[in-house]
Design a protein around this motif. Sequence first.
Motif, PDB file in Angstrom:
ATOM      1  N   TYR A 188       0.852  -1.196   0.000  1.00 33.05           N
ATOM      2  CA  TYR A 188       0.000   0.000   0.000  1.00 33.05           C
ATOM      3  C   TYR A 188       0.884   1.240   0.000  1.00 33.05           C
ATOM      4  CZ  TYR A 188       0.774  -0.129   5.119  1.00 33.05           C
ATOM      5  OH  TYR A 188       1.323  -0.187   6.375  1.00 33.05           O
ATOM      6  N   THR A 189       0.296   2.368  -0.353  1.00 33.43           N
ATOM      7  CA  THR A 189       1.032   3.621  -0.461  1.00 33.43           C
ATOM      8  C   THR A 189       0.494   4.634   0.547  1.00 33.43           C
ATOM      9  OG1 THR A 189      -0.446   4.676  -2.065  1.00 33.43           O
ATOM     10  CG2 THR A 189       1.233   3.181  -2.940  1.00 33.43           C
ATOM     11  N   SER A 190       1.121   5.796   0.588  1.00 33.97           N
ATOM     12  CA  SER A 190       0.675   6.838   1.508  1.00 33.97           C
ATOM     13  C   SER A 190      -0.716   7.349   1.157  1.00 33.97           C
ATOM     14  CB  SER A 190       1.674   7.996   1.528  1.00 33.97           C
ATOM     15  OG  SER A 190       1.795   8.568   0.243  1.00 33.97           O
ATOM     16  N   ASP A 222       7.575   3.383   4.040  1.00 29.62           N
ATOM     17  CA  ASP A 222       7.193   2.366   3.064  1.00 29.62           C
ATOM     18  C   ASP A 222       7.076   1.010   3.748  1.00 29.62           C
ATOM     19  OD1 ASP A 222       7.355   0.329   0.979  1.00 29.62           O
ATOM     20  OD2 ASP A 222       7.841   1.975  -0.374  1.00 29.62           O
TER      21      ASP A 222
END
Length: 615
Positions: free
Chosen positions: A222-224, A239
Amino acid sequence: MVEGMKISSIVLFMLLCAATYVENASAHWVQPLSKIVIQKATVALDEKAYVRANPTLLGLKVQNRETVTVQFSSPNPSPDDWIGVFSPANFSAASCNASDPKVLPPLIRTAPIKFQYANFSSAYARTGNGKLRLLLINQRSDFSFALFTGGLSNPKLVAVSNTVAFVNPKAPVYPRIAQGKSWNEMAIKWTSGYGIDEAVPFVEWGLRGGVTTRSPAGTVSYTSRTVCGAPARTVGWRDPGYIHVCSLKELWPNLVYVYRLGHKLSNGTYVYSEFYSFKASPYPGQNSLQRVVIFGDMGKGELDGSNEYNNYQQGALNTTMQLMNDLENIDIVFHIGNIVYANGYLSQWDQFTAQVEPIASTVPYMTASGNHERDWPDTGSFYATLDSGGECGVPLHYTFYVPAENTAKRWYSTDYGMFKFCIADTEQDWREGSDQYKFIEQCFATADRSKQPWLIFLAHRVLGYSSGSFYALEGSFGEPMGRAGLQKLWQKYRVDIAIYGHVHNYERTCPIYENICTMQEKQHYKGALNGTIHVVAGGGGSSLAKFSTLQPNWSIFRDYDYGFVKLTAFNQTDMLFEYKRSSDGKVHDSFTISRGYQDILSCTIDSCPGIALAS
């Protein structure tokens, strides 16, 4: 006059309760890393100051963790100087975009993964020279150490160390096993730095002493932008790497399996973890010794004393160590919410999985959602608080497997031999008429009590009974509206025990229905309970919560200490309940239940339909 005195007494009582609530709330709401106002950091490098870290290459003996010696010096030492551990090592703001276009981005874009005050080294205040030994875990990147002055609220960067790194920062680490969707399945999750373009993940496994095979694993991340707010999206972001999941199926009950995590790289070579082992789950209804540990609200500690975590979550390391030391006598663990208390500082999820690795790699580590994992406004959580620090359930969803039909709704059931567990997600709507309420009733209704006599309900918030001070202040002695719809289900389906977290202490009720004890016995229950025993087991590690000064009649035992619960089913008719303190591992409360199947079938108030008059 008398009436005025009564009103004054009530007001005084409410103020005292409110003060207690504020004290308890502040004790466990503040994540230590959030005390660092890193976005205000300035650079004030001093050529006479230095930080040196050794060794520079880690993991030559142990793949996943190693202690680093950090030596540092400042010509102007002060009591509030501190050492921050940063990963990645380059923590400048070169690639950090401002969240507000009118505001310049911070000079330092991310919080450290841990910190320690420089004067933890006793000579520093006197000489300006200090030395710390800090434990690092493999977190997919390199590390550097920085000396700051100005305290946590006005940090000024004085010196930065050399870089240190693990031999293979991308190595597969920290396996977490969990019950699959079927009793004879085991799901394994782990973390690595290998994306799907770099390597193919798999698990090599088989019966102990037998031939091994390989099963493929999936890869997600997943990302920010996936998380919901600050600090998870800003200074707390790190991360998460890649999370892999593999399901091992058609396991033979009770047999021991060995496994290791693997990645086949694009050049044809292989990277492996060490070997681990687990015992497959018993067949539902199997009559054998089965031991279950349950607790909530543990969080993480730091063996090296950094982050002041031992003041934040004093009991976390003790609880972890007690479980590790008694692992041969534990078959499955339930951690019912408030898992890490990362509160948006995502590096702490790696820290936690490293902490519990000896446990979670060996026995199923089942989780439930708590307010510090899920709650965030406008994200579908039942409570619109900021408790998750912007995580809104995302790290929990990716880090720990649960056998839910929809893992965004983390309510589920699982069978373990003679136990049937129904696990609620209190951070989503559980009221009568909701999807979750329908699930809870279906879970209770589908329990075959002739095979699984022990029916257990688990949830994070106290949907039953607690005399914790903040619940007493609300006047509900439990989550408001919690018992309103659920107690008729507990009674109808004869739920034996309901266990909760959220309140950071231990408490046990009598068998109870509608605020009335259905039995006067306190330790040796024989025959039908005629009610449900409610237990708060929220003393896993986070700062303790006080009780109300008034102890209700239904509250049999209260303990203001850290601890966990253990259930031992000896057979279809006899079960032992124990509460153990984390400080010594000794039993401080216990009871037994002895009964036959006919006792479960017997009628009590509101548990049976009317009897037909026809013969």
